[in-house]
Motif scaffolding. Structure first.
Motif, short mmCIF file in Angstrom:
data_model
loop_
_atom_site.label_atom_id
_atom_site.label_comp_id
_atom_site.label_asym_id
_atom_site.label_seq_id
_atom_site.Cartn_x
_atom_site.Cartn_y
_atom_site.Cartn_z
N ASP A 51 41.54 -1.36 -26.05
CA ASP A 51 41.53 -1.40 -24.59
C ASP A 51 42.71 -2.24 -24.11
OD1 ASP A 51 40.89 -1.31 -21.94
OD2 ASP A 51 39.13 -2.61 -22.10
N ASP A 74 43.27 -3.25 -21.20
CA ASP A 74 42.86 -4.18 -20.15
C ASP A 74 42.48 -5.54 -20.73
OD1 ASP A 74 43.29 -2.33 -18.20
OD2 ASP A 74 41.21 -1.58 -18.20
N THR A 75 42.09 -5.56 -22.00
CA THR A 75 41.69 -6.83 -22.61
C THR A 75 42.77 -7.41 -23.51
OG1 THR A 75 40.68 -5.69 -24.48
CG2 THR A 75 39.26 -6.17 -22.57
N SER A 117 43.50 -8.79 -14.98
CA SER A 117 42.15 -8.25 -15.18
C SER A 117 41.26 -9.39 -15.65
CB SER A 117 42.18 -7.13 -16.21
OG SER A 117 40.88 -6.79 -16.58
N LYS A 144 38.82 -9.12 -17.51
CA LYS A 144 38.41 -8.83 -18.89
C LYS A 144 39.44 -9.33 -19.91
CE LYS A 144 36.52 -4.29 -17.77
NZ LYS A 144 36.62 -2.91 -18.16
N ARG A 145 40.67 -9.55 -19.45
CA ARG A 145 41.75 -9.89 -20.37
C ARG A 145 41.47 -11.23 -21.04
NH1 ARG A 145 45.95 -7.13 -20.35
NH2 ARG A 145 45.95 -6.70 -18.17
N PHE A 146 41.50 -11.24 -22.31
CA PHE A 146 41.24 -12.42 -23.12
C PHE A 146 42.29 -13.50 -22.87
CE2 PHE A 146 41.88 -14.68 -27.15
CZ PHE A 146 40.64 -15.27 -27.29
N ARG A 155 41.83 -15.81 -19.85
CA ARG A 155 40.75 -16.80 -19.96
C ARG A 155 41.18 -17.97 -20.83
NH1 ARG A 155 35.74 -13.36 -21.86
NH2 ARG A 155 37.29 -13.04 -23.44
#
Length: 188
Positions: free
Chosen positions: A139, A141-142, A168, A170-172, A175
């Motif tokens: 993905d 997005d991540t 996003s 969701k993107r690691f 975070r």
């Protein structure tokens, strides 16, 4: 009378020539053996001198041959000595090469056994991978900004520069980035 005188003179002259001719003939007959002996002596002297010259020449040539022979003998002895040294050196090198060959053969045999063992393990791992294989789709997005995906999204590579990707939640990477501040370790 003049004529008779001249006849007389002529007779005297003839008798003188005749007598001289006879004397010369007698001298020549007597001198032939002496002349022959003289010529034979001269011939013997000439032959003897040529024989002495030939003997001197052959002696000089023999001396040169003996010098050449002694030089060749010395050179042959030196070559024999060098040949013996070279043969000994080659034998030593041959023995060293035989030892290296046996060591390499042992190493090859060990490597071959290790290679067989690793090949067997690889085959077992491939079988496990095939047994546990799942169809994945990555993905984007991540994914982090340094990752590059294939068109079918089954493979990924690490890029040299960051790609621009839309933000996003969701993107690691988004975070982790505020926590790490450029450091590359993760706290899970």
């Amino acid at each position: 009378m003049d004529r008779s005188m001249s006849k007389n003179e002529e007779l005297n002259r003839n008798s003188y020539f005749f007598h001289n001719y006879r004397a010369r003939q007698a001298w020549e007959i007597k001198s032939w053996p002496k002349l022959a002996v003289l010529l034979a002596g001269l011939l013997c002297v000439a032959l003897l001198s040529s024989m002495i010259g030939l003997y001197a020449k052959s002696t000089a040539e023999r001396n040169q041959c003996e010098l050449g022979y002694s030089g060749l003998k010395t050179e042959t002895e030196e070559l024999q000595t060098n040949l013996t040294k070279d043969r000994d050196l080659l034998n030593d090198q041959h023995n060293e090469l035989k030892l290296l060959h046996s060591q390499l053969q042992l190493t090859y045999n060990k490597t071959d056994r290790v290679n067989d063992h690793l090949l067997l393990r690889l085959c077992k791992l491939e079988m496990k991978v095939k047994e546990n294989a799942v169809d994945i789709s990555l993905d984007p997005d991540t994914a982090g900004p340094l990752l590059i995906f294939s068109a079918d999204r089954k493979r990924v590579w690490l890029g040299d520069s960051q790609l621009r990707r839309p933000s996003s939640p969701k993107r690691f990477w988004e975070r982790v980035q505020p926590v790490m501040k450029g450091q590359m370790h993760l706290a899970l």
